[in-house]
Design an enzyme around this catalytic site. Structure first.
Site, mmCIF file in Angstrom:
data_model
loop_
_atom_site.group_PDB
_atom_site.id
_atom_site.type_symbol
_atom_site.label_atom_id
_atom_site.label_comp_id
_atom_site.label_asym_id
_atom_site.label_seq_id
_atom_site.Cartn_x
_atom_site.Cartn_y
_atom_site.Cartn_z
ATOM 1 C CG HIS A 159 4.955 -3.868 3.150
ATOM 2 N ND1 HIS A 159 4.003 -4.731 3.641
ATOM 3 C CD2 HIS A 159 4.439 -3.354 1.999
ATOM 4 C CE1 HIS A 159 2.955 -4.739 2.820
ATOM 5 N NE2 HIS A 159 3.194 -3.915 1.831
ATOM 6 C CG ASP A 195 -1.689 -0.840 1.629
ATOM 7 O OD1 ASP A 195 -1.255 0.221 1.153
ATOM 8 O OD2 ASP A 195 -1.478 -1.958 1.118
ATOM 9 C CG HIS A 197 -0.239 -5.518 -0.403
ATOM 10 N ND1 HIS A 197 -0.327 -4.445 -1.257
ATOM 11 C CD2 HIS A 197 -0.186 -6.634 -1.170
ATOM 12 C CE1 HIS A 197 -0.318 -4.889 -2.505
ATOM 13 N NE2 HIS A 197 -0.232 -6.210 -2.484
ATOM 14 C CG ASP A 284 -3.096 -0.739 -2.020
ATOM 15 O OD1 ASP A 284 -3.781 -0.512 -1.001
ATOM 16 O OD2 ASP A 284 -1.961 -1.237 -1.969
#
Length: 345
Positions: A159, A195, A197, A284
């Site tokens: 991120h 991931d 996200h 995740d």
């Protein structure tokens, strides 16, 4: 498999994070690393390797100088302002503000932060700096001899933009690993982010470049962080047109649905023909993750590793998200075990 381990990761340990308006214990914490380390050592007979200090050059190849100067001094400036608790941004320079260059640390935190969930602590820079050294060491090893390596580090990185932090991330480890292999001689590198996200920072860093393909399979940003990036129509710009692929998926996706997106990602990578591959390894998407709502199971991660292994590319795995302590180690070990099983064939 070599596992380059950031033993200094626990210098960064937040007391809490702001999560949808509530201050809660940090999901991203140091306990994750010991669980993963032990699971991987048991499952794939991993060889732990200490990273080498390559200095600031590989980090500065990705991140802006003013951002790095801020990040390195943020805790000292925060402490000098009389604060003893974790540092969080207070105000953001949103639309309508006239600009300027405020000196107060609270303003500068907002200048460089994209979200309110990422505390800066006394040891944040140390942990992040050595995380970058961990991925550079892993990338060098893979480029030099072709044997896959796993960079086991935190804080995560995908991120983080060239000049922004957030989403638990400060330095973009996957981007640093890819750039290091470009520096060493790779003509093209692909980054595959699995991931839950979207890897918004990674996308932004390489969005106008033709030498790094960025592919991300993630939760639909209409409903999940980072919200403002990660859509299908974001395909790259200028020289990078066509070198970014986003595969957003609806909440509740199981492996049948997720696997279709993964097959699309695999085809893009095969067609693009990179010299090396970086896997932004978030696990995740597992059904036990309370932050997320995908329904993958541990056996599915083994299949993911197998399919990555079939690509036959020089591969660096870089640890990203995954917060369910009961399964995170099993899921990482499943990916790496699947990869090794395929690579041995």
């Amino acid at each position: 498999m070599r596992v380059f381990f950031n033993s200094r990761h626990d210098a960064h340990e937040g007391n809490g994070e702001m999560h949808h308006g509530r201050l809660i214990p940090c999901f991203e914490n140091s306990r994750r690393m010991a669980i993963i380390r032990d699971a991987v050592a048991h499952a794939v007979q991993a060889q732990l390797v200490d990273p080498i200090d390559h200095g600031m050059a590989p980090i500065a190849a990705i991140h802006d100088a003013d951002y790095l100067a801020f990040l390195e001094k943020a805790w000292a400036d925060w402490s000098a302002a009389g604060n003893k608790h974790d540092a969080f941004p207070y105000v953001w320079p949103t639309a309508g503000f006239s600009g300027g260059h405020p000196a107060h640390i609270s303003a500068r935190l907002g200048q460089y932060a994209i979200s309110s969930d990422t505390p800066i602590t006394a040891g944040t820079w140390k942990a992040a700096y050595w995380g970058a050294q961990t991925v550079v060491s892993a990338a060098d090893a893979v480029w030099n001899d072709g044997e896959a390596s796993f960079a086991l580090t935190r804080p995560p990185g995908h991120h983080a933009h060239a000049n922004r932090y957030g989403g638990y991330c400060f330095l973009n480890n996957s981007a640093i690993a890819a750039q290091q292999m470009i520096t060493k001689g790779a003509k093209k590198v692909a980054i595959l982010d699995v991931d839950y996200h979207h890897g918004n920072g990674t996308q932004d860093i390489f969005y106008v470049r033709a030498d790094v393909l960025t592919v991300s399979i993630h939760a639909d940003p209409k409903h999940q962080f980072p919200f403002f990036m990660g859509y299908e129509n974001e395909t790259g710009r200028l020289d990078g047109q066509g070198a970014n692929l986003n595969i957003p998926l609806p909440g509740g996706s199981n492996f049948d649905r997720w696997g279709l997106g993964f097959a699309k990602a695999m085809q893009k990578i095969v067609t693009w023909q990179p010299d090396a591959l970086v896997i932004a390894l978030g696990v995740d998407a597992h059904e036990a993750e309370t932050l997320c709502d995908f329904k993958l199971q541990t056996d599915d991660f083994n299949r993911v590793g197998q399919m990555i292994g079939r690509l036959g590319l020089k591969t660096v795995f870089v640890m990203e998200g995954g917060y369910a302590h009961d399964v995170i180690g099993l899921n990482v070990a499943a990916v790496l075990g699947g990869y090794l099983d395929e690579a041995k064939k």
